[in-house]
Scaffold this active site. Structure first.
Site, mmCIF file in Angstrom:
data_model
loop_
_atom_site.group_PDB
_atom_site.id
_atom_site.type_symbol
_atom_site.label_atom_id
_atom_site.label_comp_id
_atom_site.label_asym_id
_atom_site.label_seq_id
_atom_site.Cartn_x
_atom_site.Cartn_y
_atom_site.Cartn_z
ATOM 1 N N CYS A 171 0.775 -1.172 -0.189
ATOM 2 C CA CYS A 171 0.035 0.108 -0.118
ATOM 3 C C CYS A 171 0.815 1.420 -0.039
ATOM 4 O O CYS A 171 1.081 1.844 1.107
ATOM 5 C CB CYS A 171 -0.852 0.009 1.044
ATOM 6 S SG CYS A 171 -2.183 1.377 0.745
ATOM 7 N N CYS A 351 -5.371 1.974 -4.455
ATOM 8 C CA CYS A 351 -5.288 2.978 -3.163
ATOM 9 C C CYS A 351 -6.029 3.816 -2.984
ATOM 10 O O CYS A 351 -5.845 4.912 -3.511
ATOM 11 C CB CYS A 351 -3.637 3.443 -3.621
ATOM 12 S SG CYS A 351 -2.800 3.996 -2.243
#
Length: 418
Positions: A171, A351
């Site tokens: 991430c 994201c």
């Protein structure tokens, strides 16, 4: 790292062995079972808890309670699999065996490697020892996000440092998410003017996909964040509240600079587990050596991989796993049936960049930074901060994770065709 089991060690055989019981391992097991209920599937996973890691950022921002981000592994482990609750010690790909920590060997017809990645806390001198005190925190550490939130509420003035290590990391937006949510809180509580917020990014750009940079830059400007590129955290002295960054100039020269802080949100460098990186299954960078589209190993036709340990060029996110699992399931079954591989993964990753409490920039993109939006622009413009994306992240995605993805419900995840 081909290692035979001890000659007299018990051997068990399964059609499919999956190494890893995180988001990737359980999702692909569910996708396989959905397509063929007769498969004999085993999962190798030592953990007693299963974490919804995308929720840790929200805990650090005071949005989620910590308890909603984890469940006992026994609750989420599929009942149709055989669960070996211990680590995988090695893979003997030439003998089609996985050797467990206790010396037992599992033979397979097909293997799926989904062990996740390793947070290399030792890669930053003094960081691990400093965590949880003197304002040093990290949302990447289990249980530490609550301390992040405690520090955010406590800080009224001083300097807050946020670091991002060299890629690849899981991430890639998470280091920024922690910063934006913190700055938003300080702004709303009228103390931001007294807080020096610095973002030390080991990379050279704010975000790797240019389409999303303008929206993020607008929040950098709103919060008055001092962004320092090519500034990599290398050491932390928690007691003295000082951080050392290795700064690289335009000519490639490096210099170590020490900076004092009142709060430090640190993100460690990351790597594939030793099971992968120290084996012949890895590529030159130490990640699992997979074909970008089929997710099959480049050298072993009956080995597949997905998730954070993969050497494919996608963002390492749970959303990527959601798209990868059906591809692996379809191609693995084709391999068992001696059929050509038809399913393709196009590098999708998502994201959700939480730029403030109530708005998110929903970055969705594939290989080469090509945008891959899930929704029409009128519903959600992913290049802008929207309330619709916040609603999806905060209200819908946790439920979709626990009750959708881990159960083999492939929402918006139909594989592309080769």
């Amino acid at each position: 790292m081909a290692n035979d089991a001890a000659p007299n060690a018990p051997v068990k055989t399964h059609t499919v062995v999956i190494v890893g019981g995180g988001a990737a391992g359980i999702s692909v097991a569910a996708s396989l079972h959905k397509r063929d209920h007769t498969l004999d599937i085993a999962i190798v996973e030592p953990a007693t808890k299963h974490h919804y890691q995308p929720g840790w950022t929200m805990v650090g921002g005071g949005v989620f309670r910590p308890e909603v981000t984890s469940k006992p592994m026994a609750e989420v482990m599929p009942r149709f699999v055989t669960w070996y609750q211990q680590p995988a010690a090695s893979v003997d790909q030439d003998q089609n065996r996985v050797v467990l920590a206790d010396g037992k060997a599992l033979e397979y017809d097909a293997l799926v490697l989904a062990p996740g990645l390793e947070l290399n806390w030792g890669g930053v001198e003094g960081l691990e020892q400093a965590l949880g005190q003197n304002g040093v925190t990290s949302n990447y550490r289990e249980g530490m996000a609550s301390y992040t939130w405690e520090m955010v509420k406590k800080l009224k003035q001083g300097r807050a440092l946020f670091s991002q290590p060299p890629m690849p990391i899981k991430c890639a937006g998470a280091p920024q998410k922690a910063m934006y949510l913190s700055a938003d809180y300080w702004l709303k509580h009228e103390v931001l003017k007294d807080v020096d917020v610095q973002f030390h990014n080991a990379g050279a750009v704010l975000f790797g996909v240019p389409d999303y940079v303008p929206a993020l830059q607008s929040y950098i400007d709103r919060y008055g964040i001092d962004v320092k590129f090519q500034s990599n955290l290398v050491a932390v002295n928690g007691a003295a509240q000082k951080a050392t960054f290795r700064v690289t100039d335009a000519d490639g020269r490096t210099e170590d600079r020490e900076t004092g802080f009142d709060m430090l949100h640190a993100v460690p460098p990351q790597r594939a587990p030793a099971l992968i990186r120290e084996s012949t299954l890895a590529n030159e960078g130490g990640w699992l050596n997979l074909e970008d589209d089929t997710l099959r190993h480049k050298n072993y036709a009956n080995i597949f991989g997905l998730g954070d340990a993969s050497g494919t060029g996608n963002a390492k996110t749970a959303a990527a796993v959601r798209k990868q699992a059906p591809v692996v399931a379809e191609n693995l079954l084709s391999t068992l049936r001696n059929e050509p591989l038809k399913a393709a993964y196009l590098g999708y990753g998502s994201c959700p960049l939480t730029v403030e409490n109530g708005r998110i920039v929903l970055a969705e993109f594939g290989y080469g930074g090509v945008l891959q939006p899930s929704f029409p622009q009128w519903l959600n413009d992913g290049t802008q901060a929207t309330r619709a994306a916040w609603w999806l992240k905060a209200k819908q995605l946790p439920t979709l994770y626990w009750h959708g993805m881990l159960k083999g419900h492939e929402w918006l995840a139909k594989p592309a065709q080769r």
